[in-house]
Enzyme design. Structure first.
Site, PDB file in Angstrom:
ATOM      1  N   ASP A  74      62.932  84.959  85.144  1.00  0.00           N
ATOM      2  CA  ASP A  74      62.589  84.099  86.272  1.00  0.00           C
ATOM      3  C   ASP A  74      63.870  83.706  87.003  1.00  0.00           C
ATOM      4  O   ASP A  74      64.954  83.678  86.422  1.00  0.00           O
ATOM      5  CB  ASP A  74      61.804  82.866  85.827  1.00  0.00           C
ATOM      6  CG  ASP A  74      62.209  82.355  84.459  1.00  0.00           C
ATOM      7  OD1 ASP A  74      63.302  82.709  83.982  1.00  0.00           O
ATOM      8  OD2 ASP A  74      61.441  81.587  83.860  1.00  0.00           O
ATOM      9  N   CYS A  99      66.411  74.312  84.082  1.00  0.00           N
ATOM     10  CA  CYS A  99      65.588  74.954  83.048  1.00  0.00           C
ATOM     11  C   CYS A  99      66.239  76.218  82.513  1.00  0.00           C
ATOM     12  O   CYS A  99      65.622  76.973  81.768  1.00  0.00           O
ATOM     13  CB  CYS A  99      64.199  75.262  83.607  1.00  0.00           C
ATOM     14  SG  CYS A  99      62.922  75.381  82.329  1.00  0.00           S
ATOM     15  N   HIS A 101      67.318  79.002  84.085  1.00  0.00           N
ATOM     16  CA  HIS A 101      67.021  80.316  84.645  1.00  0.00           C
ATOM     17  C   HIS A 101      68.288  81.050  85.075  1.00  0.00           C
ATOM     18  O   HIS A 101      68.270  82.282  85.221  1.00  0.00           O
ATOM     19  CB  HIS A 101      66.056  80.195  85.827  1.00  0.00           C
ATOM     20  CG  HIS A 101      64.709  79.670  85.445  1.00  0.00           C
ATOM     21  ND1 HIS A 101      63.665  79.538  86.348  1.00  0.00           N
ATOM     22  CD2 HIS A 101      64.211  79.230  84.263  1.00  0.00           C
ATOM     23  CE1 HIS A 101      62.602  79.043  85.735  1.00  0.00           C
ATOM     24  NE2 HIS A 101      62.920  78.845  84.470  1.00  0.00           N
ATOM     25  N   GLU A 133      58.383  78.014  88.120  1.00  0.00           N
ATOM     26  CA  GLU A 133      58.215  76.574  87.962  1.00  0.00           C
ATOM     27  C   GLU A 133      57.084  75.981  88.802  1.00  0.00           C
ATOM     28  O   GLU A 133      56.490  74.988  88.410  1.00  0.00           O
ATOM     29  CB  GLU A 133      59.524  75.851  88.340  1.00  0.00           C
ATOM     30  CG  GLU A 133      60.710  76.168  87.445  1.00  0.00           C
ATOM     31  CD  GLU A 133      60.613  75.532  86.074  1.00  0.00           C
ATOM     32  OE1 GLU A 133      59.669  74.750  85.831  1.00  0.00           O
ATOM     33  OE2 GLU A 133      61.487  75.802  85.239  1.00  0.00           O
ATOM     34  N   HIS A 159      63.230  82.479  76.930  1.00  0.00           N
ATOM     35  CA  HIS A 159      63.489  81.161  77.510  1.00  0.00           C
ATOM     36  C   HIS A 159      64.565  80.487  76.677  1.00  0.00           C
ATOM     37  O   HIS A 159      64.570  80.592  75.457  1.00  0.00           O
ATOM     38  CB  HIS A 159      62.231  80.286  77.524  1.00  0.00           C
ATOM     39  CG  HIS A 159      62.311  79.209  78.564  1.00  0.00           C
ATOM     40  ND1 HIS A 159      63.227  78.178  78.508  1.00  0.00           N
ATOM     41  CD2 HIS A 159      61.612  79.027  79.717  1.00  0.00           C
ATOM     42  CE1 HIS A 159      63.082  77.409  79.569  1.00  0.00           C
ATOM     43  NE2 HIS A 159      62.114  77.898  80.318  1.00  0.00           N
ATOM     44  N   HIS A 353      64.990  70.658  81.762  1.00  0.00           N
ATOM     45  CA  HIS A 353      64.704  69.899  82.980  1.00  0.00           C
ATOM     46  C   HIS A 353      65.574  68.652  83.120  1.00  0.00           C
ATOM     47  O   HIS A 353      65.419  67.895  84.071  1.00  0.00           O
ATOM     48  CB  HIS A 353      63.215  69.517  83.103  1.00  0.00           C
ATOM     49  CG  HIS A 353      62.308  70.695  83.260  1.00  0.00           C
ATOM     50  ND1 HIS A 353      61.023  70.586  83.767  1.00  0.00           N
ATOM     51  CD2 HIS A 353      62.487  72.014  82.989  1.00  0.00           C
ATOM     52  CE1 HIS A 353      60.460  71.787  83.794  1.00  0.00           C
ATOM     53  NE2 HIS A 353      61.328  72.663  83.312  1.00  0.00           N
TER      54      HIS A 353
END
Length: 383
Positions: A74, A99, A101, A133, A159, A353
């Site tokens: 992502d 996050c 990415h 997101e 992730h 986050h």
């Protein structure tokens, strides 16, 4: 001059560059341009590049091409004001790669640089996906037919995980991430004077009843050995204490580890909303929005092969992880395509986050080595 497999210094520079240009989903134009510039420096002999909106698809043609192995990363960021103090902090006010990415993209480019350097036996598809997101980017691309030409036979993604050591790999059979569904309920009654409740229809009372009843779903409608969460984070009604509110807006989320359970909880929310409207003689507008945020239910075969490889490697720290109630739209892709998602540790005291999230970058090299090693075994197996 073409670039062969990216080295440590190049990868760190890429990570820092990407960290500085975070963009919200479907607005990742600067990010897309940066990624394309890097990808076009790789040997192009067996690469085909296609863009769809802000997405990038890179197809690597194999010598045999019997199968296609997919890798998804992502590329979007969050509307978070960065507070890390890093010298390469976000240049976009109110935007941050909170996050991880930026780590995801750096790892993907590193793996792609290896695959582009030596032609594989099978085909590979690298998907640089927007809008994880905020707009179910994976579902959006799939339903647009963007993957049809180069549809993967199996697909992988990662992730970052702040709680795991930097570079550690975490995975499990079954569900890794929960499926999520937004709840938006608005009740309509009749406003009035606080002294004359019989002439009004109080939506604070109706909304409160709805909130209380939703708390019984998990405790009384979900099998205790299964998992589900219903959280209501917003309740807005009224303007002043002596006026009866004629409307109430309630917003929340559903989390469940299987799509079957998520759908079951959604049905119960619908029934309770309708029952509340009937009981209080009011109207309700209910929007249950799941989009592409299905549970990330790992495929048994690809996940067994992935775990076996990681456990057998002396240079990989493998940790079996518990399911997480966080959401990820990769769940939609692996509801359609066989595949596996896993964690990559970044060793941080802050949660995903957080405006303070600053991943340890040693995770990049370790992640690339583990992932490329595993994908190479899949390439040989499938040839």
């Amino acid at each position: 001059m073409t670039v062969v497999a990216l080295n440590h210094e190049q990868l760190i520079q890429i990570y820092q560059d990407l960290h500085q240009i975070p963009e919200i989903g479907l607005e990742e134009h600067e990010t897309q341009a940066y990624l394309l510039n890097v990808i076009k420096q790789f040997p192009q002999d067996f690469l085909t590049i296609k863009t769809v909106e802000t997405a990038i698809l890179v197809h690597v043609t194999g010598t045999v091409g019997a199968k296609t192995i997919g890798w998804r990363t992502d590329i979007d960021a969050l509307p978070v004001a960065e507070q890390t103090g890093l010298p390469f902090a976000s240049k976009h006010p109110g935007r941050m790669h909170a996050c991880g990415h930026d780590i995801h993209m750096s790892v993907a480019l590193g793996v792609l640089s290896h695959v582009a350097d030596v032609q594989p036996a099978n085909n590979f598809l690298f998907l640089f996906q927007p809008a994880e997101e905020n707009a179910s980017g994976g579902k959006r691309l799939y339903e647009m037919g963007a993957l049809d030409e180069w549809r993967p036979d199996e697909i992988y993604g990662l992730h970052v995980n702040p709680q795991l050591p930097a570079g550690a790999i975490g995975c499990r059979q079954g569900t890794l991430f929960a499926g999520t569904c937004e709840i938006h309920a608005k009740f309509y009654g009749k406003s009035g004077h606080a002294a004359y409740p019989h002439l009004a229809n109080d939506m604070v009372v109706a909304g409160a009843s709805f909130v209380n009843q939703l708390q019984t779903i998990v405790s009384r409608n979900v099998n205790p050995i299964e998992s589900g969460v219903v959280t209501l984070g917003q309740f807005h009604a009224g303007t002043i204490g002596n006026v009866i509110s004629g409307t109430a807006q309630i917003d929340g989320t559903i989390r469940a580890l299987t799509q079957k359970m998520n759908a079951h909880i959604q049905r119960r929310v619908q029934t309770i909303a309708q029952g509340t409207a009937l009981a209080f003689g009011c109207e309700v507008d209910l929007d249950l929005h799941q989009g592409g945020y299905y549970p990330v239910e790992n495929d048994p075969e690809t996940t067994a092969a992935f775990i076996d490889y990681m456990q057998d490697r002396s240079d990989v720290t493998y940790i079996e992880t518990e399911p997480a109630m966080t959401g990820e739209d990769f769940g939609f892709l692996i509801s359609k395509l066989k595949g596996t998602m896993f964690w990559l540790g970044i060793d941080q005291p802050y949660q995903l986050h957080s405006e303070h999230l600053a991943p340890k970058t040693e995770a990049i090299d370790k992640g690339i080595a583990a992932i490329y090693g595993y994908l190479s075994t899949r390439d040989q197996t499938l040839a």
